[in-house]
Design an enzyme around this catalytic site. Structure first.
Site, mmCIF file in Angstrom:
data_model
loop_
_atom_site.group_PDB
_atom_site.id
_atom_site.type_symbol
_atom_site.label_atom_id
_atom_site.label_comp_id
_atom_site.label_asym_id
_atom_site.label_seq_id
_atom_site.Cartn_x
_atom_site.Cartn_y
_atom_site.Cartn_z
ATOM 1 C CD GLN A 287 70.477 -62.256 12.271
ATOM 2 O OE1 GLN A 287 69.266 -62.310 12.499
ATOM 3 N NE2 GLN A 287 71.302 -63.223 12.619
ATOM 4 C CG HIS B 45 74.771 -60.949 8.787
ATOM 5 N ND1 HIS B 45 74.411 -59.996 9.712
ATOM 6 C CD2 HIS B 45 75.306 -61.953 9.510
ATOM 7 C CE1 HIS B 45 74.703 -60.425 10.924
ATOM 8 N NE2 HIS B 45 75.254 -61.608 10.830
ATOM 9 C CG LEU C 216 78.961 -49.894 16.494
ATOM 10 C CD1 LEU C 216 79.830 -48.687 16.203
ATOM 11 C CD2 LEU C 216 77.953 -50.038 15.403
ATOM 12 C CE1 TYR C 217 73.266 -53.040 12.737
ATOM 13 C CE2 TYR C 217 74.840 -51.518 11.793
ATOM 14 C CZ TYR C 217 73.541 -51.919 11.984
ATOM 15 O OH TYR C 217 72.520 -51.207 11.425
ATOM 16 C CG HIS D 285 73.881 -61.304 18.954
ATOM 17 N ND1 HIS D 285 75.048 -60.665 18.604
ATOM 18 C CD2 HIS D 285 73.639 -62.217 17.997
ATOM 19 C CE1 HIS D 285 75.492 -61.176 17.472
ATOM 20 N NE2 HIS D 285 74.673 -62.118 17.075
ATOM 21 N N GLY E 99 78.256 -45.326 15.427
ATOM 22 C CA GLY E 99 77.605 -46.152 14.408
ATOM 23 C C GLY E 99 77.116 -45.348 13.215
ATOM 24 C CB SER F 269 75.246 -46.287 9.407
ATOM 25 O OG SER F 269 74.022 -46.362 8.756
#
Ligand code: HEM
Ligand SMILES: *[C@@H]1O[C@H](CO)[C@@H](O)[C@H](O)[C@H]1NC(C)=O
Ligand SMILES: *[C@@H]1O[C@H](CO)[C@@H](O)[C@H](O)[C@H]1NC(C)=O
Ligand SMILES: *[C@@H]1O[C@H](CO)[C@@H](O)[C@H](O)[C@H]1NC(C)=O
Ligand SMILES: *[C@@H]1O[C@H](CO)[C@@H](O)[C@H](O)[C@H]1NC(C)=O
Length: 610
Positions: free
Chosen positions: A201, A205, A382-383, A386, A524, A528
């Site tokens: 996270q 972010h 996609l990310y 949670h 992903g 990335s």
């Protein structure tokens, strides 16, 4: 074409000429032919007349009306190329083989292959955005947009997903309630812990900062990549308020003799807190939302200490350097450390690969690789991981509820960095894939993600499967082996081709004993790795000792690990890992590249300057 696909023209005709039957040709001629997504293999759909389109198959390796006929070499390559499932199986099995490969030149060869194969799936310069489904200067130039890998579904299509899904899409609340909301906590079989979850996270972010004030599909993080903007702020004004303006350092406060984040009183930047929290109770961090979770505050504290520690190292090397040069060079080192930790530990853990991943930008110096990156909307969707979040937080014998944990700045200073690192390293995170695993505190985030994707007309999941060289699913039973989920999806969507992108990623059958399914990895990983290696510091012009203040700084980048990040910035070296100890592959963290870090960290780290 079905009669319910009536375009406005046809509807008008119906009204005016009631007795006249509104025939098939009339209806079909009103539908934008690109709504059928006719062009395969990356061909570009261009509309000519009402019902005429052409696919531009240039450099796709295919030809024909819909770019479906392979050229000779495409056919040969197709015969030789193993499927992603086979490649993944090999990369996660045959330990004896990988023990040999890790220690030979083959490690570099395969790492280069991983990097090039993955990044080749991501276009750079970027292409579409949420407003432009065709190439345009505006889309290239206006950094406020997230880019898009597939163009949005054209506005004039009969349905949100093109032509399918006439019956409408399921209610997002109901979808989340029935399929994504947690029943009982299901731990990640790969053993990811909260140290991993908060790293995910915290790290992401810096480049996922949706800017809803501007509209949907916009971002505040204009650097579009790993710029450490979550540490330094996403603009110069904020950065200057967070800096001490002495020796390159960031502002901090001492609590019990230890370095902690400054308060908003001390560094007056805007932070997102609920109304009524006074400035002296708000922590000041580069990323304005990081007051939300002590897990993010923990990483912010670690990077704050690391930044100031590196400043001291550089100042000792370069006594003549001014504040700004110390700051700027330290920032590049912090970015380098981040990329190394992400590739060699975070992605290593996530992938489950037995190939020992390596961060080495020189691997790409002889291939055609475009430096630069643009964050895609699909990557942000996609990310939304949670499900990682547990039901409560277990720290040093206490159990904190969400109510006690969220927005509680005192947690980091109360327990201290060491106790939190240990607690988060010991608590297992939830499995991301497989459904039914989002704590009800955050289910609303999933609802919002689905609503956003509809507003932005994200193409169906199966179109993305094809875009990333995967076979589209032909049924819900093939998509998941959970019969309850398959039946519910059948009822919600009816047609597998209308299944949406984000729910699909969360619900696809997981790989055996894995955190999520094939699509999350295959879609992903390209985003990335492209983002990590596309960073300017990885380019031939930057990747040299002088960029990082000489050999000493370059060595810091080249030997960075999660463990050092913690242990060079704490008095005692706590237990630290991205993976719960008893999980699969426990020997991972004792592999040679990590074992040298098990020695206790000497006293002469930055802590004694406090
Ligand atoms: C208890 C922990 C968490 C809470 C309370 C939380 C809450 C939120 C909220 C309120 C949003 C904004 C939703 C919106 O405006 O539509 C959000 C977005 C997001 N969250 Fe979380 N989240 C948590 C954990 C995580 C974790 C562990 C990840 C893992 C990577 C994650 C990834 C994301 C992403 C990628 C976004 C989109 C960000 C953006 O587009 O700006 N979250 N979350
Ligand atoms: C191309 O795609 C369209 C729309 O999906 C289809 O009607 C047409 O038959 C296809 N043409 C060929 C040659 O496959
Ligand atoms: C090779 O790398 C994998 C993953 O890092 C690890 O599990 C394995 O022990 C390594 N083997 C050797 C010999 O380094
Ligand atoms: C980017 O596009 C948005 C929406 O059209 C606009 O408001 C903004 O001013 C543009 N930014 C720049 C730098 O042109
Ligand atoms: C904040 O965390 C502390 C532990 O550091 C806890 O004792 C306290 O109850 C929490 N505050 C709130 C408002 O829940």
């Amino acid at each position: 074409m079905r009669a319910s696909a009536l375009g406005p023209v046809c509807a008008l005709l119906l009204l005016l000429l009631e007795p006249l039957h509104c025939g098939d040709e009339v209806t079909s001629s009103t539908v934008n032919p690109c709504c059928y997504f006719p062009c395969q293999h990356g061909g570009v759909c261009v509309r000519y007349a009402e019902d005429k389109y052409e696919c531009d198959c240039t450099r796709t390796g295919y030809y024909g009306q819909n770019c479906t006929i392979p050229e000779f070499w495409t056919r040969v390559r197709g015969l030789l190329k193993p499927s992603p499932g086979v490649v993944h199986y090999i990369l996660t099995h045959f330990r004896w083989l990988w023990d040999i490969i890790n220690c030979s030149f083959l490690r570099e060869v395969l790492m280069r292959l991983v990097l090039t194969v993955r990044s080749n799936l991501i276009p750079y310069p970027p292409t579409y955005n949420s407003k432009y489904g065709y190439l345009s200067w505006e889309s290239y130039y206006n950094l406020s947009y997230y880019t898009r890998i597939l163009p949005p579904v054209p506005e004039d299509c009969p349905t949100l997903l093109g032509v399918k899904g006439q019956a409408g899409l399921p209610d997002p609340e109901l979808l989340v309630e029935k399929l994504l909301k947690r029943r009982t906590f299901r731990p990640d079989p790969q053993g990811s812990n909260l140290m991993f979850a908060f790293f995910a996270q915290h790290f992401t972010h810096q480049f996922f900062k949706t800017f809803n004030h501007m509209g949907v599909g916009f971002t505040k993080a204009l650097a579009h990549g790993v710029d450490a903007g979550h540490i330094y702020g996403d603009n110069l004004e904020r950065q200057l308020k967070l800096r001490m303006h002495k020796d390159g350092k960031l502002k901090y406060q001492l609590i019990n003799g230890e370095m902690h984040l400054p308060t908003v009183e001390q560094a007056p930047v805007r932070m997102s807190y609920p109304p009524g929290v006074p400035p002296q109770n708000q922590v000041a961090i580069g990323q304005e939302v990081f007051g939300l979770l002590p897990g993010l505050g923990l990483y912010a504290t670690l990077w704050l200490r690391e930044h100031n520690r590196v400043c001291d190292v550089l100042k000792a090397e370069h006594p003549t350097w001014d504040d700004d040069q110390l700051f700027q060079t330290t920032r590049l080192i912090i970015i380098g450390e981040t990329i190394r930790i992400v590739i060699e530990e975070y992605v290593q853990h996530l992938s489950g690969y037995l190939l020992q991943l390596k961060f080495d930008p020189t691997l790409l110096f002889n291939s055609q690789f475009q430096y630069g990156n643009r964050i895609a909307l699909e990557f942000s969707q996609l990310y939304h991981w949670h499900p990682l979040m547990p039901d409560s937080f277990l720290i040093d014998g206490d159990e904190l509820s969400y109510a006690q944990f969220l927005f509680n700045a005192s947690v980091v200073s109360h327990y201290g960095v060491e106790k939190l690192v240990e607690a988060f390293s010991k608590q297992t995170a939830g499995q991301i894939g497989g459904g039914h695993n989002i704590n009800s505190v955050v289910t609303n985030v999933a609802v919002r993600a689905i609503k956003e994707s509809r507003q932005l007309r994200v193409q169906p999941f199966n179109e993305y499967r094809k875009r990333f060289n995967l076979e589209p699913y032909t049924s819900f039973q093939q998509f998941t082996d959970n019969e309850e989920i398959a039946a519910a999806l059948e009822e919600f969507y009816g047609d597998i081709d209308t299944l949406e992108f984000y729910p699909a990623l969360m619900l696809e059958k997981t790989r055996p004993a894995a955190i999520f399914g094939e699509s999350m990895v295959e879609m992903g990983a390209p985003f990335s790795l492209k983002g990590l290696l596309g960073n300017p510091i990885c380019s031939p012009e930057y990747w040299k000792p002088s960029t990082f203040g000489g050999k000493v700084g370059f060595d810091i980048v080249n030997s960075a690990t999660l463990k050092k990040l913690v242990c060079q910035n704490t008095r005692t070296c706590p237990y630290i890992s991205f993976r719960k100890q008893d999980a699969r592959l426990p020997e991972f963290f004792s592999s040679p590249s990590h074992s040298l870090l098990n020695k206790p960290v000497s006293e002469d780290t930055n802590m004694d300057i406090l």
